[in-house]
Design a protein around this motif. Structure first.
Motif, PDB file in Angstrom:
ATOM      1  N   ALA A 221       0.804  -1.231   0.086  1.00 59.25           N
ATOM      2  CA  ALA A 221      -0.059  -0.025   0.165  1.00 59.25           C
ATOM      3  C   ALA A 221       0.794   1.262  -0.097  1.00 59.25           C
ATOM      4  O   ALA A 221       0.420   2.282  -0.757  1.00 59.25           O
ATOM      5  N   THR A 222       1.963   1.146   0.777  1.00 56.20           N
ATOM      6  CA  THR A 222       2.805   2.361   0.951  1.00 56.20           C
ATOM      7  C   THR A 222       3.329   2.805  -0.538  1.00 56.20           C
ATOM      8  O   THR A 222       3.354   4.100  -0.718  1.00 56.20           O
ATOM      9  N   THR A 223       3.838   1.922  -1.403  1.00 53.35           N
ATOM     10  CA  THR A 223       4.070   2.329  -2.872  1.00 53.35           C
ATOM     11  C   THR A 223       2.964   3.141  -3.532  1.00 53.35           C
ATOM     12  O   THR A 223       3.431   3.887  -4.359  1.00 53.35           O
ATOM     13  N   SER A 224       1.934   3.195  -3.250  1.00 52.56           N
ATOM     14  CA  SER A 224       1.029   3.813  -3.950  1.00 52.56           C
ATOM     15  C   SER A 224       0.632   5.348  -3.295  1.00 52.56           C
ATOM     16  O   SER A 224      -0.154   6.140  -3.830  1.00 52.56           O
ATOM     17  N   ILE A 225       1.194   5.607  -2.074  1.00 53.47           N
ATOM     18  CA  ILE A 225       0.803   6.843  -1.330  1.00 53.47           C
ATOM     19  C   ILE A 225       1.330   7.881  -2.131  1.00 53.47           C
ATOM     20  O   ILE A 225       0.555   9.016  -2.716  1.00 53.47           O
ATOM     21  N   MET A 226       2.796   7.871  -2.673  1.00 49.70           N
ATOM     22  CA  MET A 226       3.373   8.954  -3.132  1.00 49.70           C
ATOM     23  C   MET A 226       2.680   9.024  -4.476  1.00 49.70           C
ATOM     24  O   MET A 226       2.456  10.186  -5.202  1.00 49.70           O
ATOM     25  N   SER A 227       2.568   8.039  -5.349  1.00 46.70           N
ATOM     26  CA  SER A 227       2.131   8.152  -6.764  1.00 46.70           C
ATOM     27  C   SER A 227       0.577   8.526  -6.612  1.00 46.70           C
ATOM     28  O   SER A 227       0.461   9.277  -7.651  1.00 46.70           O
ATOM     29  N   SER A 228      -0.399   8.152  -5.681  1.00 53.09           N
ATOM     30  CA  SER A 228      -1.468   8.720  -5.560  1.00 53.09           C
ATOM     31  C   SER A 228      -1.681  10.343  -5.390  1.00 53.09           C
ATOM     32  O   SER A 228      -2.422  10.997  -6.167  1.00 53.09           O
ATOM     33  N   ILE A 229      -0.794  10.818  -4.411  1.00 52.46           N
ATOM     34  CA  ILE A 229      -0.512  12.177  -4.275  1.00 52.46           C
ATOM     35  C   ILE A 229      -0.064  13.038  -5.412  1.00 52.46           C
ATOM     36  O   ILE A 229      -0.833  13.962  -6.039  1.00 52.46           O
ATOM     37  N   ILE A 230       0.974  12.461  -6.063  1.00 54.26           N
ATOM     38  CA  ILE A 230       1.604  13.336  -7.228  1.00 54.26           C
ATOM     39  C   ILE A 230       0.673  13.120  -8.357  1.00 54.26           C
ATOM     40  O   ILE A 230       0.459  13.950  -9.221  1.00 54.26           O
ATOM     41  N   GLY A 231       0.258  11.714  -8.721  1.00 54.39           N
ATOM     42  CA  GLY A 231      -0.756  11.397  -9.691  1.00 54.39           C
ATOM     43  C   GLY A 231      -2.013  12.230  -9.827  1.00 54.39           C
ATOM     44  O   GLY A 231      -2.486  12.839 -10.932  1.00 54.39           O
ATOM     45  N   GLY A 232      -2.409  12.658  -8.573  1.00 56.98           N
ATOM     46  CA  GLY A 232      -3.544  13.695  -8.628  1.00 56.98           C
ATOM     47  C   GLY A 232      -3.291  14.955  -8.594  1.00 56.98           C
ATOM     48  O   GLY A 232      -3.931  15.810  -9.356  1.00 56.98           O
ATOM     49  N   LEU A 233      -2.066  15.491  -8.017  1.00 55.11           N
ATOM     50  CA  LEU A 233      -1.534  16.892  -8.160  1.00 55.11           C
ATOM     51  C   LEU A 233      -1.257  17.259  -9.561  1.00 55.11           C
ATOM     52  O   LEU A 233      -1.325  18.485 -10.006  1.00 55.11           O
ATOM     53  N   VAL A 234      -0.788  16.308 -10.131  1.00 50.22           N
ATOM     54  CA  VAL A 234      -0.264  16.467 -11.546  1.00 50.22           C
ATOM     55  C   VAL A 234      -1.306  17.026 -12.486  1.00 50.22           C
ATOM     56  O   VAL A 234      -1.055  18.054 -13.462  1.00 50.22           O
ATOM     57  N   GLN A 235      -2.669  16.744 -12.194  1.00 49.55           N
ATOM     58  CA  GLN A 235      -3.600  17.128 -12.899  1.00 49.55           C
ATOM     59  C   GLN A 235      -4.114  18.516 -12.965  1.00 49.55           C
ATOM     60  O   GLN A 235      -4.526  19.444 -14.018  1.00 49.55           O
ATOM     61  N   LEU A 236      -3.432  19.399 -11.961  1.00 44.21           N
ATOM     62  CA  LEU A 236      -3.557  20.888 -11.925  1.00 44.21           C
ATOM     63  C   LEU A 236      -2.740  21.657 -12.687  1.00 44.21           C
ATOM     64  O   LEU A 236      -3.268  22.272 -13.566  1.00 44.21           O
ATOM     65  N   PRO A 237      -1.413  21.288 -12.799  1.00 44.43           N
ATOM     66  CA  PRO A 237      -0.480  21.956 -13.834  1.00 44.43           C
ATOM     67  C   PRO A 237      -1.001  21.241 -15.301  1.00 44.43           C
ATOM     68  O   PRO A 237      -0.595  22.391 -16.034  1.00 44.43           O
ATOM     69  N   LEU A 238      -1.319  20.232 -15.305  1.00 45.24           N
ATOM     70  CA  LEU A 238      -1.763  19.733 -16.642  1.00 45.24           C
ATOM     71  C   LEU A 238      -2.719  20.569 -17.010  1.00 45.24           C
ATOM     72  O   LEU A 238      -2.910  20.695 -18.377  1.00 45.24           O
TER      73      LEU A 238
ATOM     74  N   ASN B 209      15.503  -2.368  -9.046  1.00 43.53           N
ATOM     75  CA  ASN B 209      16.306  -3.411  -8.075  1.00 43.53           C
ATOM     76  C   ASN B 209      16.029  -3.208  -6.944  1.00 43.53           C
ATOM     77  O   ASN B 209      16.560  -4.015  -5.964  1.00 43.53           O
ATOM     78  N   ASN B 210      15.301  -2.368  -6.389  1.00 46.20           N
ATOM     79  CA  ASN B 210      14.615  -2.370  -4.983  1.00 46.20           C
ATOM     80  C   ASN B 210      13.285  -1.613  -5.014  1.00 46.20           C
ATOM     81  O   ASN B 210      12.784  -1.170  -5.761  1.00 46.20           O
ATOM     82  N   VAL B 211      12.671  -1.822  -3.580  1.00 50.41           N
ATOM     83  CA  VAL B 211      11.403  -1.109  -3.538  1.00 50.41           C
ATOM     84  C   VAL B 211      11.246   0.123  -3.685  1.00 50.41           C
ATOM     85  O   VAL B 211      10.286   0.871  -4.296  1.00 50.41           O
ATOM     86  N   GLN B 212      12.417   0.821  -3.226  1.00 48.78           N
ATOM     87  CA  GLN B 212      12.393   2.591  -3.518  1.00 48.78           C
ATOM     88  C   GLN B 212      12.493   2.746  -4.978  1.00 48.78           C
ATOM     89  O   GLN B 212      11.755   3.875  -5.494  1.00 48.78           O
ATOM     90  N   THR B 213      13.095   2.087  -5.782  1.00 45.92           N
ATOM     91  CA  THR B 213      13.051   2.322  -7.164  1.00 45.92           C
ATOM     92  C   THR B 213      11.604   2.342  -7.901  1.00 45.92           C
ATOM     93  O   THR B 213      11.121   2.995  -8.719  1.00 45.92           O
ATOM     94  N   TYR B 214      11.140   1.133  -7.427  1.00 50.08           N
ATOM     95  CA  TYR B 214       9.858   0.766  -7.911  1.00 50.08           C
ATOM     96  C   TYR B 214       8.650   1.774  -7.485  1.00 50.08           C
ATOM     97  O   TYR B 214       7.908   2.042  -8.182  1.00 50.08           O
ATOM     98  N   ALA B 215       8.952   2.214  -6.241  1.00 57.04           N
ATOM     99  CA  ALA B 215       7.818   3.351  -5.950  1.00 57.04           C
ATOM    100  C   ALA B 215       8.145   4.572  -6.904  1.00 57.04           C
ATOM    101  O   ALA B 215       7.307   5.366  -7.132  1.00 57.04           O
ATOM    102  N   ALA B 216       9.368   4.687  -7.045  1.00 49.67           N
ATOM    103  CA  ALA B 216       9.721   6.016  -7.870  1.00 49.67           C
ATOM    104  C   ALA B 216       9.157   5.886  -9.419  1.00 49.67           C
ATOM    105  O   ALA B 216       8.624   6.698  -9.842  1.00 49.67           O
ATOM    106  N   ALA B 217       9.138   4.599  -9.561  1.00 51.39           N
ATOM    107  CA  ALA B 217       8.620   4.116 -11.164  1.00 51.39           C
ATOM    108  C   ALA B 217       7.021   4.419 -11.019  1.00 51.39           C
ATOM    109  O   ALA B 217       6.462   4.642 -11.976  1.00 51.39           O
ATOM    110  N   GLN B 218       6.673   4.000  -9.855  1.00 51.32           N
ATOM    111  CA  GLN B 218       5.069   4.128  -9.718  1.00 51.32           C
ATOM    112  C   GLN B 218       4.620   5.577  -9.898  1.00 51.32           C
ATOM    113  O   GLN B 218       3.566   5.807 -10.408  1.00 51.32           O
ATOM    114  N   VAL B 219       5.470   6.529  -9.307  1.00 51.58           N
ATOM    115  CA  VAL B 219       5.242   7.801  -9.628  1.00 51.58           C
ATOM    116  C   VAL B 219       5.046   8.164 -11.080  1.00 51.58           C
ATOM    117  O   VAL B 219       4.065   8.780 -11.377  1.00 51.58           O
ATOM    118  N   PHE B 220       6.009   7.793 -11.644  1.00 46.78           N
ATOM    119  CA  PHE B 220       6.125   8.180 -13.118  1.00 46.78           C
ATOM    120  C   PHE B 220       4.978   7.696 -13.906  1.00 46.78           C
ATOM    121  O   PHE B 220       4.203   8.114 -14.728  1.00 46.78           O
TER     122      PHE B 220
END
Length: 591
Positions: A109-126, A157-168
């Protein structure tokens, strides 16, 4: 839809004249047209002259393209959704295995927290990109980010990189879907728009059956990396034809002299300052930082030796809370230009729609975050079977959204559907899962609950978007939907945070209670790895203990989800009963 609002009950068809005037005055102050229940729009023709270049551009494009191009565009949109829904279903099914491969299943669940926040906020500048630079430019950039996220997930190669990839990935995925949503809004009349939204999402009815088998095949015969790699290759080939169709008609409109002039005369430094203000970069950074710092500690505290007393956890909570307090103050008193006009948020229909969007995503992500793992561990389903059950929501909601679109077109109204059908059925479905999502319960009852939630979800998502759009003019459709997307994704981040906090606080203690003879090292391995949980034979005392631990944690999650839904009743009750048949909001060749 993956992709998921309180006061007195309001009905009636007439808005007092004084209330209409007050709304109109507020609208003029910020350039937002807000409407009453039966108010006829007679100013749409004039608003386009004052609209930003992107809005004028899409209206110029729809004025010059042919009916065959309109039909081709909607066929391409269907194909894009078809690909994206298969991709999202298969990659979503792989997430627990990705985190488990790094022995961090509890961070699912944690991997989706940052991606959800940024994924939602990006629609404002978009939304500003679409309005200032144009629809095709924003669409192409989001397609690039979606592809980049898939490439990064394939190479992580680690969960941190995967979480960053989830943001993109989620920035690109949500952004691409947002661009298509705006395009559908630009090319459809208000009375037909809910039906067109339902049409665009209809591929979910077919594709959910495919995502699980694809994920299962890659796990059995290859690796999750090749699954992500395959989608990274396919995505640009499917998404870019629509961009070429856009650009062909944009060039056609330019040759006919219909496109607005874009020569600003600004220097590079002046342009950077101008766009930083237009996109409210400072406000977005304050909000994103505040949400991330405040929400992440709830799922990360268990990894600190001192838990909640850890200086890092305390600092994150304090700084995050301060930033969240600073955001509305900055927007109100300091920001040269804001994304969220306060006058718009005072419109009860718009605000109610936003709160409903947040509530639906909060409750959904609380009970859904570990749903796939639950189905495999507790109900002994394969990954394919689990994906079928988990995606009942997608099938049912997209199927029923078509019926809702037809009903809105026929009746011209949407509030009654949300208030008397959607909200009560959601509460019933989630509430029943408290009983049926437990060990030794027939999985058929879970499917029944999912069907209830799916039909209500298909109703509420369509109605909330219609409520937000019906209260504004065409030039503000992009921004009202962007703010709606922000509320949805922040709601998803809060839901994921609550789910992760409940899981972190309850699952490991439950394992220790139901597996008292299990060594601590084994408990830790079970807690952190779905594959380890599944490795214990069905019917063994160890598997039974794991199942009981799941049941206790799931019960707490579902009770929390049901409690949150109380806000949905009030959020819908405050909407005005707007008749969408009365408005002309778009120009040119539209549906």
């Amino acid at each position: 839809m993956s992709k998921f609002n309180v006061v007195k009950f309001v009905t009636g068809n007439v808005v007092p004249v004084s209330e209409q005037h007050s709304r109109d005055d507020a609208g003029k102050e910020i350039g937002v047209a807000v409407r009453g229940e039966g108010e006829q729009s007679d100013s749409e023709e004039s608003t386009s002259q004052e609209a930003q270049a992107g809005v004028q551009g899409i209206e110029a494009m729809t004025s010059v393209w042919s009916r065959s191009h309109l039909i081709a565009a909607y066929v391409m949109i269907w194909c894009i959704y078809f690909l994206n829904t298969i991709e999202q279903a298969s990659t979503g099914a792989l997430t627990p295995y990705v985190t488990s491969s790094f022995e961090e299943h509890s961070l699912t669940a944690t991997t989706s927290i940052m991606s959800s926040i940024i994924g939602g906020l990006v629609q404002l500048p978009l939304s500003k990109v679409l309005d200032i630079w144009g629809r095709p430019q924003g669409y192409a950039f989001m397609s690039f980010l979606l592809t980049m996220g898939l490439v990064m997930m394939a190479a992580c190669n680690n969960v941190q990189t995967y979480a960053a990839a989830q943001v993109f990935y989620w920035v690109g995925y949500n952004g691409l879907n947002y661009c298509i949503t705006i395009f559908v809004a630009d090319t459809s009349s208000l009375k037909n728009r809910s039906l067109m939204f339902a049409y665009a999402s209809s591929p979910y009815i077919i594709t959910v059956w495919v995502g699980g088998p694809i994920a299962n095949w890659f796990l059995a015969h290859s690796t999750f990396r090749w699954a992500f790699g395959m989608w990274a290759i396919l995505t640009p080939f499917i998404t870019m034809p629509l961009w070429f169709l856009f650009m062909y008609n944009v060039r056609k409109a330019e040759k006919m002299g219909l496109m607005p002039k874009r020569e600003s005369g600004r220097t590079t430094r002046a342009s950077i300052k101008y766009y930083a203000i237009e996109f409210d970069i400072a406000g977005i950074l304050i909000l994103a930082g505040g949400l991330a710092l405040f929400l992440l500690p709830f799922s990360l505290y268990s990894y600190q030796s001192n838990g909640w007393k850890s200086p890092m956890i305390i600092a994150m909570l304090v700084v995050g809370f301060v930033l969240l307090i600073c955001f509305p103050l900055y927007e109100k008193f300091i920001a040269p230009k804001t994304f969220i006009p306060f006058q718009l948020l005072t419109d009860r229909t718009v605000l109610g729609a936003y709160i409903l969007a947040a509530v639906l995503f909060v409750e959904f992500y609380i009970w859904d975050s570990y749903f796939g793992s639950f189905l495999q561990v507790v109900d002994n389903l394969t990954i394919t079977e689990a994906s079928y059950v988990a995606n009942v929501y997608s099938i049912g909601s997209c199927f029923f959204a078509i019926i809702v679109g037809v009903l809105i077109r026929w009746t011209g109204r949407f509030k009654w559907l949300a208030l008397y059908f959607g909200v009560p059925l959601t509460i019933l479905g989630v509430g029943l899962m408290i009983k049926f999502r437990q060990p030794n319960e027939n999985v058929g009852f879970i499917v029944m609950c999912q069907i209830f939630i799916a039909f209500s979800g298909g109703t509420l998502v369509i109605c909330e978007q219609m409520a937000a759009m019906a209260a504004a003019s065409h030039q503000y459709v992009a921004v009202v939907l962007a703010v709606e997307g922000m509320f949805s994704n922040i709601g998803g981040a809060i839901g994921s945070t609550v789910a992760a906090a409940i899981w972190t606080a309850t699952f490991k203690p439950n394992l220790e209670m139901y597996l008292p003879d299990m060594p601590e090292a084994n408990i830790t391995a079970i807690y952190g790895d779905l594959t380890t949980q599944l490795s214990y034979e069905w019917g063994s005392s160890e598997r039974d203990g794991i199942i009981k631990a799941y049941g206790e944690s799931q019960k707490v999650m579902l009770i929390a989800s049901t409690a949150v839904l109380a806000l949905a009743v009030i959020a819908v009750a405050v909407w005005r009963d707007i008749r969408v048949k009365d408005f002309k909001q778009t120009k040119g060749m539209v549906v």
